[in-house]
Design a protein around this motif. Sequence first.
Motif, PDB file in Angstrom:
ATOM      1  N   ALA B  80       0.847  -1.196   0.000  1.00 15.76           N
ATOM      2  CA  ALA B  80       0.000   0.000   0.000  1.00 15.76           C
ATOM      3  C   ALA B  80       0.886   1.252   0.000  1.00 15.76           C
ATOM      4  O   ALA B  80       0.581   2.244  -0.669  1.00 15.76           O
ATOM      5  CB  ALA B  80      -0.932  -0.011   1.204  1.00 15.76           C
ATOM      6  N   ALA B  81       2.004   1.180   0.711  1.00 12.71           N
ATOM      7  CA  ALA B  81       2.939   2.312   0.719  1.00 12.71           C
ATOM      8  C   ALA B  81       3.582   2.490  -0.654  1.00 12.71           C
ATOM      9  O   ALA B  81       3.790   3.620  -1.120  1.00 12.71           O
ATOM     10  CB  ALA B  81       4.004   2.097   1.796  1.00 12.71           C
ATOM     11  N   VAL B  82       3.894   1.378  -1.313  1.00 14.12           N
ATOM     12  CA  VAL B  82       4.453   1.455  -2.672  1.00 14.12           C
ATOM     13  C   VAL B  82       3.428   2.117  -3.602  1.00 14.12           C
ATOM     14  O   VAL B  82       3.767   3.024  -4.379  1.00 14.12           O
ATOM     15  CB  VAL B  82       4.828   0.041  -3.191  1.00 14.12           C
ATOM     16  CG1 VAL B  82       5.210   0.096  -4.678  1.00 14.12           C
ATOM     17  CG2 VAL B  82       5.963  -0.558  -2.356  1.00 14.12           C
ATOM     18  N   ALA B  83       2.179   1.660  -3.513  1.00 10.64           N
ATOM     19  CA  ALA B  83       1.128   2.224  -4.377  1.00 10.64           C
ATOM     20  C   ALA B  83       0.950   3.718  -4.112  1.00 10.64           C
ATOM     21  O   ALA B  83       0.807   4.518  -5.039  1.00 10.64           O
ATOM     22  CB  ALA B  83      -0.187   1.475  -4.159  1.00 10.64           C
ATOM     23  N   GLU B  84       0.983   4.095  -2.846  1.00  6.58           N
ATOM     24  CA  GLU B  84       0.824   5.508  -2.494  1.00  6.58           C
ATOM     25  C   GLU B  84       1.942   6.347  -3.118  1.00  6.58           C
ATOM     26  O   GLU B  84       1.705   7.421  -3.669  1.00  6.58           O
ATOM     27  CB  GLU B  84       0.832   5.651  -0.968  1.00  6.58           C
ATOM     28  CG  GLU B  84       0.532   7.052  -0.492  1.00  6.58           C
ATOM     29  CD  GLU B  84       0.456   7.098   1.031  1.00  6.58           C
ATOM     30  OE1 GLU B  84      -0.645   6.898   1.568  1.00  6.58           O
ATOM     31  OE2 GLU B  84       1.507   7.335   1.683  1.00  6.58           O
ATOM     32  N   TRP B  85       3.162   5.812  -3.048  1.00  8.28           N
ATOM     33  CA  TRP B  85       4.295   6.521  -3.644  1.00  8.28           C
ATOM     34  C   TRP B  85       4.074   6.682  -5.144  1.00  8.28           C
ATOM     35  O   TRP B  85       4.343   7.739  -5.719  1.00  8.28           O
ATOM     36  CB  TRP B  85       5.599   5.744  -3.355  1.00  8.28           C
ATOM     37  CG  TRP B  85       6.833   6.512  -3.710  1.00  8.28           C
ATOM     38  CD1 TRP B  85       7.584   7.288  -2.878  1.00  8.28           C
ATOM     39  CD2 TRP B  85       7.449   6.592  -5.007  1.00  8.28           C
ATOM     40  NE1 TRP B  85       8.626   7.847  -3.572  1.00  8.28           N
ATOM     41  CE2 TRP B  85       8.570   7.437  -4.878  1.00  8.28           C
ATOM     42  CE3 TRP B  85       7.161   6.044  -6.248  1.00  8.28           C
ATOM     43  CZ2 TRP B  85       9.411   7.729  -5.950  1.00  8.28           C
ATOM     44  CZ3 TRP B  85       7.986   6.341  -7.323  1.00  8.28           C
ATOM     45  CH2 TRP B  85       9.090   7.173  -7.163  1.00  8.28           C
TER      46      TRP B  85
END
Lengths: 366, 366
Positions: B80-85
């Motif tokens: 989810a953090a990767v997607a947010e980035w």
Amino acid sequence: MDFHLRLKKLREQVAAKRLDALLVSHLPNIRYLCGFTGGAGFLLLSDSGFVFFTDVRYDMQSRTEVKGARVIIARKALLAAVAEWLWTHRKRARQWTIGIDAEHLTVAEKKRLADLLPSGVRLRNAPALVEQARMTKDEDELEQIRRAVQLGASLFDRAVQVLRPGVKESEVAAEMEYAARRAGAEEMSFPTIIASGPRSALPHGRASDQAIAAGSFVVCDFGVILHGYCSDEARTVWVGDPSGVIAKDARDAYEAVKEAQQTAMAAVRSGVTAGEVDAAARKVLRKTGLAKYFRHSTGHGVGLEIHEAPRIAVSQKEVLKPGMVITIEPGVYFPGKWGVRIEDMVVVKEGGCEVMTPTSKDFTAV
Amino acid sequence: MDFHLRLKKLREQVAAKRLDALLVSHLPNIRYLCGFTGGAGFLLLSDSGFVFFTDVRYDMQSRTEVKGARVIIARKALLAAVAEWLWTHRKRARQWTIGIDAEHLTVAEKKRLADLLPSGVRLRNAPALVEQARMTKDEDELEQIRRAVQLGASLFDRAVQVLRPGVKESEVAAEMEYAARRAGAEEMSFPTIIASGPRSALPHGRASDQAIAAGSFVVCDFGVILHGYCSDEARTVWVGDPSGVIAKDARDAYEAVKEAQQTAMAAVRSGVTAGEVDAAARKVLRKTGLAKYFRHSTGHGVGLEIHEAPRIAVSQKEVLKPGMVITIEPGVYFPGKWGVRIEDMVVVKEGGCEVMTPTSKDFTAV
């Protein structure tokens, strides 16, 4: 272990999910279902029963170990052997839907299998049926886990004997691991954590070549695998004079973590959610302003794997059931200074829990 | 380790493959590229450089270890953090193609990531660029591997000291593993194999509680991890009187395996294929009718992982290059009777190879 019952239950669940077959690829799931302990295999459930595919290295071993499934020794890549079997046994009259273990099958494995399938056979991500079943341990499993926990706990006694200022963290780990092997453990369930001084503030500070210094905590987090089942325990000891002014804060933090750990254990019973148990630990630490230093989850399931379902973490909705085995392991960590963690394993019961870990939690200085 | 060079090369390769970004998910690949040794993380390469995502447990550790990448401590699930980035940094004007590590990313992980991506960003299975790079070791790596191999080899001396009729396989393993830890090994590179009597015919017979009996072979296959790099070695010793009539067949098989192993090592040089090296071992065993008892492959690459590319097996087309580190480990196995395996690690050179493993291969009886 009652493999027959496990396979029967899975067969019913697969039918209920309207799957024609299920391809089990995660090795701990395969071990749970049919007893195979080796390092390569796929278990296929279909109308034709259970078929286990492995390679020549596990020829003799699979024939001895595998219960309730026909064994096929693949002469080619395992997934190619699975596809070949599907070509032979598919029902020409209709579509065939095969459930896959999406949490474990890799994107490349799925593609290789899909490319080899006969037309009319398709893959669908299946729910984690085996992981769900594995959450609740049967009596045979509980007995194995109790033995692993007892063996694991004996290693802490060994740690306390050798843990002194000037001794390297890795030397303490070496003595514990040697004792584990001598007592019959197959291996450690994870890299032994012996984290001293500022390293004790690393939640995953595996034993290093650093010499242990007085005036700080050492977090010891360790476990064994015995007959396939894991143990997991953590204790934290003070090194040096426990009465001095430096140790005062440390003792206070230790007692707060201990209270949080015991309060969370007291909250464990059938019917509560994992999130409620997590909240019980955090609530205690909030009283003394320490909650913000507790940055990981409160615990996790343990069994054939060191980390398995359920997760005991913030807002987790999973409802605890009798027979679940979980850790309760709050900790607080002050970067650059020290950390404290205390961890036991418990079995969920109807009105409470059975604490498996026998080790004392009294503040200990060496 | 020259992380800067590794990252630079990868960036060039990703550009050449017409990928806008690459998501590296396999932890040994991440360690190779940026030095992170922890247990959870994703490394993303894009126009904006390298970004490493991990969780709070690895906050301090990642900041110390990671070279050449910006560290983001995720407050939510890592993907989810990767997607947010990606939402924040995507180029609105055009499609973005992100390569994924299909051999390691699971079907479920890919789905979770895909479901969170902004429109215009798509995932594509990328070739195994990092595994390709890792096959050829640089001088820093060769030096680390040599040290691991030396440490590993010292364990066989310990095994020979304790290996006697009546001693349990697991006791021999315990002594070896204890010696490994005392000498600085982080852990064993795989579960130690001490396989005696008929168990020596199991290619993967990890040490059991069985007592070693005279009149048979014991296969010892073992390795350590030192500063992240693995060693792998196997020796087979006879237990009991080596001059008797029972031992005659065993000695003949031993000498045949030894000749096969040495012949395969003599075939190793830059420019030959992995399949040619495998064939060299099989050819020797065919002379004495033993080829059909050699049922596994001849070897494999070793480095940050105990099994990595290239595979030294039948018909493998991979061409050996200077700096590749591989095992050469033919063995023959007679089910119900005994087995023999001899394994060294070698570095591929221009005109031949450097044998790393120093242990004698003379027939040994204890």
